[in-house]
Design an enzyme around this catalytic site. Structure first.
Site, PDB file in Angstrom:
ATOM      1  N   LYS A   9      49.089  40.283  28.705  1.00  0.00           N
ATOM      2  CA  LYS A   9      48.775  41.622  29.194  1.00  0.00           C
ATOM      3  C   LYS A   9      49.722  42.655  28.568  1.00  0.00           C
ATOM      4  CE  LYS A   9      46.730  40.034  33.577  1.00  0.00           C
ATOM      5  NZ  LYS A   9      46.877  40.055  35.066  1.00  0.00           N
ATOM      6  N   TYR A  49      37.192  42.110  34.897  1.00  0.00           N
ATOM      7  CA  TYR A  49      37.566  41.995  36.315  1.00  0.00           C
ATOM      8  C   TYR A  49      36.387  42.261  37.258  1.00  0.00           C
ATOM      9  CZ  TYR A  49      42.453  41.310  35.116  1.00  0.00           C
ATOM     10  OH  TYR A  49      43.635  40.788  34.636  1.00  0.00           O
ATOM     11  N   ASN A 112      51.969  41.178  35.895  1.00  0.00           N
ATOM     12  CA  ASN A 112      52.209  39.728  35.943  1.00  0.00           C
ATOM     13  C   ASN A 112      51.985  39.011  34.609  1.00  0.00           C
ATOM     14  OD1 ASN A 112      49.449  39.857  36.005  1.00  0.00           O
ATOM     15  ND2 ASN A 112      49.196  38.564  37.821  1.00  0.00           N
ATOM     16  N   HIS A 115      47.001  36.621  31.790  1.00  0.00           N
ATOM     17  CA  HIS A 115      45.743  36.236  32.446  1.00  0.00           C
ATOM     18  C   HIS A 115      45.320  34.871  31.922  1.00  0.00           C
ATOM     19  CE1 HIS A 115      41.593  36.254  33.840  1.00  0.00           C
ATOM     20  NE2 HIS A 115      41.311  35.743  32.655  1.00  0.00           N
ATOM     21  N   GLU A 126      34.566  34.502  29.930  1.00  0.00           N
ATOM     22  CA  GLU A 126      35.625  35.367  29.396  1.00  0.00           C
ATOM     23  C   GLU A 126      35.762  35.205  27.874  1.00  0.00           C
ATOM     24  OE1 GLU A 126      38.913  34.264  31.928  1.00  0.00           O
ATOM     25  OE2 GLU A 126      37.967  35.217  33.665  1.00  0.00           O
TER      26      GLU A 126
HETATM   27  O1  CDP Z   1      45.098  36.692  37.558  1.00  0.00           O
HETATM   28  P1  CDP Z   1      44.758  35.727  38.680  1.00  0.00           P
HETATM   29  O2  CDP Z   1      43.471  34.970  38.467  1.00  0.00           O
HETATM   30  O3  CDP Z   1      45.927  34.824  39.007  1.00  0.00           O
HETATM   31  O4  CDP Z   1      44.575  36.630  39.997  1.00  0.00           O
HETATM   32  P2  CDP Z   1      43.298  37.383  40.595  1.00  0.00           P
HETATM   33  O5  CDP Z   1      43.336  37.211  42.079  1.00  0.00           O
HETATM   34  O6  CDP Z   1      42.056  36.983  39.883  1.00  0.00           O
HETATM   35  O7  CDP Z   1      43.619  38.907  40.284  1.00  0.00           O
HETATM   36  C1  CDP Z   1      43.421  39.439  38.994  1.00  0.00           C
HETATM   37  C2  CDP Z   1      44.577  40.350  38.642  1.00  0.00           C
HETATM   38  O8  CDP Z   1      44.555  41.508  39.472  1.00  0.00           O
HETATM   39  C3  CDP Z   1      45.976  39.753  38.863  1.00  0.00           C
HETATM   40  O9  CDP Z   1      46.405  38.933  37.802  1.00  0.00           O
HETATM   41  C4  CDP Z   1      46.809  41.031  38.953  1.00  0.00           C
HETATM   42  O10 CDP Z   1      47.028  41.585  37.650  1.00  0.00           O
HETATM   43  C5  CDP Z   1      45.877  41.965  39.720  1.00  0.00           C
HETATM   44  N1  CDP Z   1      46.143  41.964  41.172  1.00  0.00           N
HETATM   45  C6  CDP Z   1      46.974  42.932  41.699  1.00  0.00           C
HETATM   46  O11 CDP Z   1      47.511  43.760  40.970  1.00  0.00           O
HETATM   47  N2  CDP Z   1      47.196  42.953  43.059  1.00  0.00           N
HETATM   48  C7  CDP Z   1      46.631  42.047  43.872  1.00  0.00           C
HETATM   49  N3  CDP Z   1      46.889  42.102  45.195  1.00  0.00           N
HETATM   50  C8  CDP Z   1      45.793  41.048  43.349  1.00  0.00           C
HETATM   51  C9  CDP Z   1      45.565  41.035  41.983  1.00  0.00           C
HETATM   52 MG    MG Z   2      41.536  35.576  38.473  1.00  0.00          MG
END
Ligand code: CDP
Ligand code: MG
Length: 149
Positions: A9, A49, A112, A115, A126
């Site tokens: 990212k 997303y 974070n 991805h 994706e």
């Molecule tokens: O990336 P991952 O699949 O681990 O998490 P996700 O639940 O699919 O969420 C996608 C992305 O949204 C996360 O990697 C974060 O960058 C962002 N996110 C966030 O900023 N705040 C949250 N409470 C949940 C997700």
């Molecule tokens: Mg995810």
């Protein structure tokens, strides 16, 4: 062999973590089969997303991945999707195992680092968003025979 979509990212690029994170995937034994540095536009960010549309973090997350270039990659290996998620650690770096990528390099869920696809189905979707089939390269690598029988 599974393929998974991995994206470094904007914070990873800006903080100079690209090489270190790629090294961890390489050293684990996954094989890089596609890679490019790109600026994500709104249409691609929203498609990426799409499952989170309507949630509070959707708009900030879309803006985050559009904020600077990202490194889009496809990595291949045995159980590659779950393995990459293990290497990455929990979504929130504050809860991630300290040995994981997010645990080691991140501080906050909104930045974070990385991805990774959460299932084989997501990976296929994706990969198709970011790469044409001919952008991905299948090849033999020295050392393949030392990773498994
Ligand atoms: O990336 P991952 O699949 O681990 O998490 P996700 O639940 O699919 O969420 C996608 C992305 O949204 C996360 O990697 C974060 O960058 C962002 N996110 C966030 O900023 N705040 C949250 N409470 C949940 C997700
Ligand atoms: Mg995810």
């Amino acid at each position: 062999m599974e393929r998974t979509f991995i994206m470094l990212k904007p914070d990873a690029v800006q903080r100079g973590l690209v090489g270190e994170v790629i090294a961890r995937f390489e050293k684990k034994g996954l094989k890089l089969v596609g890679m490019k540095l790109i600026q994500v536009d709104r249409a691609l960010a929203e498609a990426h997303y799409a499952e989170h549309r309507g949630k509070g973090f959707f708009e900030p997350t879309v803006n985050y991945i559009m904020s600077s270039p990202v490194v889009a990659m496809v990595w291949q290996g045995k159980n590659g999707v779950a393995l990459a998620r293990e290497l990455m650690g929990a979504t929130n770096p504050a809860n991630a195992n300290p040995g994981s990528i997010r645990g080691m390099y991140g501080m906050d869920i909104s930045r974070n680092i990385i991805h990774g696809s959460d299932s084989v189905t997501s990976a296929e979707r994706e990969i198709a968003l970011y790469f044409k089939p001919e952008d991905l390269v299948d090849y033999q690598k020295v050392g393949d025979e030392w990773l498994s029988e």
